[in-house]
Scaffold this motif. Structure first.
Motif, PDB file in Angstrom:
ATOM      1  N   HIS A  75       0.837  -1.186   0.000  1.00  0.00           N
ATOM      2  CA  HIS A  75       0.000   0.000   0.000  1.00  0.00           C
ATOM      3  C   HIS A  75       0.885   1.253   0.000  1.00  0.00           C
ATOM      4  CE1 HIS A  75       0.858  -1.346   4.047  1.00  0.00           C
ATOM      5  NE2 HIS A  75       0.673  -0.128   4.481  1.00  0.00           N
ATOM      6  N   ILE A  76       0.280   2.374  -0.253  1.00  0.00           N
ATOM      7  CA  ILE A  76       1.020   3.627  -0.390  1.00  0.00           C
ATOM      8  C   ILE A  76       1.506   4.108   0.968  1.00  0.00           C
ATOM      9  CG2 ILE A  76       0.804   6.055  -1.048  1.00  0.00           C
ATOM     10  CD1 ILE A  76      -1.237   5.134  -3.134  1.00  0.00           C
ATOM     11  N   ARG A  77       2.766   4.491   0.974  1.00  0.00           N
ATOM     12  CA  ARG A  77       3.386   5.109   2.152  1.00  0.00           C
ATOM     13  C   ARG A  77       4.166   6.320   1.683  1.00  0.00           C
ATOM     14  NH1 ARG A  77       3.889   2.026   6.821  1.00  0.00           N
ATOM     15  NH2 ARG A  77       3.402  -0.150   6.568  1.00  0.00           N
ATOM     16  N   VAL A  80       9.654   8.988   2.005  1.00  0.00           N
ATOM     17  CA  VAL A  80      10.607  10.017   2.396  1.00  0.00           C
ATOM     18  C   VAL A  80      10.518  10.274   3.903  1.00  0.00           C
ATOM     19  CG1 VAL A  80      11.215  12.452   2.106  1.00  0.00           C
ATOM     20  CG2 VAL A  80      10.549  11.089   0.128  1.00  0.00           C
ATOM     21  N   ILE A  81       9.316  10.189   4.427  1.00  0.00           N
ATOM     22  CA  ILE A  81       9.123  10.444   5.865  1.00  0.00           C
ATOM     23  C   ILE A  81       9.363   9.177   6.679  1.00  0.00           C
ATOM     24  CG2 ILE A  81       7.423  11.093   7.620  1.00  0.00           C
ATOM     25  CD1 ILE A  81       6.145  12.888   5.450  1.00  0.00           C
ATOM     26  N   VAL A  82       8.710   8.079   6.306  1.00  0.00           N
ATOM     27  CA  VAL A  82       8.778   6.881   7.135  1.00  0.00           C
ATOM     28  C   VAL A  82      10.141   6.205   7.107  1.00  0.00           C
ATOM     29  CG1 VAL A  82       6.302   6.447   6.998  1.00  0.00           C
ATOM     30  CG2 VAL A  82       7.824   5.318   5.398  1.00  0.00           C
ATOM     31  N   TRP A  92       4.172   1.276  15.408  1.00  0.00           N
ATOM     32  CA  TRP A  92       3.172   2.067  16.119  1.00  0.00           C
ATOM     33  C   TRP A  92       2.344   2.926  15.156  1.00  0.00           C
ATOM     34  CZ3 TRP A  92       0.905   1.284  20.432  1.00  0.00           C
ATOM     35  CH2 TRP A  92       1.561   0.597  21.447  1.00  0.00           C
ATOM     36  N   ILE A  93       2.981   3.482  14.147  1.00  0.00           N
ATOM     37  CA  ILE A  93       2.241   4.254  13.135  1.00  0.00           C
ATOM     38  C   ILE A  93       1.224   3.352  12.434  1.00  0.00           C
ATOM     39  CG2 ILE A  93       2.458   5.431  10.898  1.00  0.00           C
ATOM     40  CD1 ILE A  93       5.145   6.576  11.965  1.00  0.00           C
ATOM     41  N   ASP A  94       1.641   2.126  12.092  1.00  0.00           N
ATOM     42  CA  ASP A  94       0.716   1.174  11.457  1.00  0.00           C
ATOM     43  C   ASP A  94      -0.450   0.835  12.375  1.00  0.00           C
ATOM     44  OD1 ASP A  94       2.195   1.073   9.130  1.00  0.00           O
ATOM     45  OD2 ASP A  94       3.173  -0.834   9.608  1.00  0.00           O
ATOM     46  N   ILE A  95      -0.164   0.603  13.637  1.00  0.00           N
ATOM     47  CA  ILE A  95      -1.226   0.258  14.596  1.00  0.00           C
ATOM     48  C   ILE A  95      -2.220   1.406  14.733  1.00  0.00           C
ATOM     49  CG2 ILE A  95      -1.698  -0.140  17.056  1.00  0.00           C
ATOM     50  CD1 ILE A  95       0.893  -1.852  17.103  1.00  0.00           C
ATOM     51  N   ILE A  96      -1.709   2.595  14.933  1.00  0.00           N
ATOM     52  CA  ILE A  96      -2.585   3.761  15.114  1.00  0.00           C
ATOM     53  C   ILE A  96      -3.362   4.048  13.832  1.00  0.00           C
ATOM     54  CG2 ILE A  96      -2.591   6.264  15.492  1.00  0.00           C
ATOM     55  CD1 ILE A  96      -0.167   5.730  17.439  1.00  0.00           C
ATOM     56  N   ARG A 174      11.346  -3.400   6.019  1.00  0.00           N
ATOM     57  CA  ARG A 174      11.585  -2.367   5.003  1.00  0.00           C
ATOM     58  C   ARG A 174      12.057  -3.020   3.725  1.00  0.00           C
ATOM     59  NH1 ARG A 174      13.399   2.972   7.808  1.00  0.00           N
ATOM     60  NH2 ARG A 174      12.706   2.538   9.895  1.00  0.00           N
ATOM     61  N   LYS A 175      11.599  -2.464   2.626  1.00  0.00           N
ATOM     62  CA  LYS A 175      12.028  -2.964   1.325  1.00  0.00           C
ATOM     63  C   LYS A 175      13.354  -2.309   0.959  1.00  0.00           C
ATOM     64  CE  LYS A 175       7.470  -3.944  -0.465  1.00  0.00           C
ATOM     65  NZ  LYS A 175       6.899  -4.084   0.834  1.00  0.00           N
ATOM     66  N   GLN A 176      14.193  -3.057   0.253  1.00  0.00           N
ATOM     67  CA  GLN A 176      15.455  -2.497  -0.210  1.00  0.00           C
ATOM     68  C   GLN A 176      15.174  -1.428  -1.251  1.00  0.00           C
ATOM     69  OE1 GLN A 176      18.742  -2.856   0.325  1.00  0.00           O
ATOM     70  NE2 GLN A 176      18.441  -4.232   2.041  1.00  0.00           N
ATOM     71  N   ASP A 177      15.880  -0.319  -1.154  1.00  0.00           N
ATOM     72  CA  ASP A 177      15.791   0.716  -2.161  1.00  0.00           C
ATOM     73  C   ASP A 177      16.364   0.169  -3.462  1.00  0.00           C
ATOM     74  OD1 ASP A 177      17.446   3.288  -3.414  1.00  0.00           O
ATOM     75  OD2 ASP A 177      15.412   3.736  -2.738  1.00  0.00           O
TER      76      ASP A 177
END
Length: 187
Positions: A75-77, A80-82, A92-96, A174-177
């Motif tokens: 899904h979209i994230r 740059v921020i995360v 915690w961001i995912d849970i909230i 995290r996915k590899q860049d």
């Protein structure tokens, strides 16, 4: 927690099976679209029903694969921020986000779409286009798609909480860049 993790695996399996099955709708849509183009330009004729079948298939792909997309963490994230946060902070961001946004909005959409579906079914609603199809099957995709999304949201909540408790590895690594070296190897 083991019972909840078993439930999570069951939900994951359901959405994975549906996602892999609905993949085939892409091929069917392409074949129908190609056939429509050949018939329209080669024989100067067309059918609204075949055009609507394409629309129904696209709707099925989009709605029924929403839970599968969440399962695969596609899904979209806002990378740059995360990308600056730790795994625990992201969890915690995912849970909230799931608890305050995904689940409530999905329940609201399911609730609001149900009467529209029932009305369409009872009235035997047809497309307003000549030769069009009945409408309730495509309207059924909305509550079903959001139900699958809610179920996957619950599964993701379970996995995130289990991760924070140290019971399972990170369910959303995290996915590899694409431009970064793989596994620390030099470019």
């Amino acid at each position: 927690m083991n019972i909840l993790l078993a439930l999570s695996r069951l939900i994951d399996g359901l959405n994975a099976a549906i996602g892999r099955t609905v993949y085939w709708a892409v091929l069917v849509a392409v074949i129908i679209s190609s056939g429509n183009a050949v018939v329209r330009y080669g024989f100067n004729t067309s059918s609204n029903a075949w055009l609507e079948v394409q629309w129904y298939l696209f709707s099925a792909i989009f709605m029924l694969c929403a839970g599968y997309t969440l399962l695969r963490n596609e899904h979209i994230r806002i990378d740059v921020i995360v990308s600056r946060f730790s795994e625990r902070t992201l969890t915690w961001i995912d849970i909230i986000g799931t608890a305050l946004f995904l689940l409530p909005i999905s329940f609201i959409i399911m609730y609001l779409s149900w009467p529209v579906l029932v009305d369409s079914f009872i009235r035997h609603e047809m497309s307003s286009d000549a030769g069009g199809l009945i409408r309730w099957p495509v309207k059924l995709l909305i509550p079903v798609g959001f139900l699958l999304l809610v179920l996957q949201g619950v599964s993701e909540l379970i996995k995130r909480i289990a991760f924070l408790q140290g019971l399972i590895p990170n369910p959303a690594p995290r996915k590899q860049d694409a431009h970064s070296p793989v596994d620390g190897a030099a470019e």
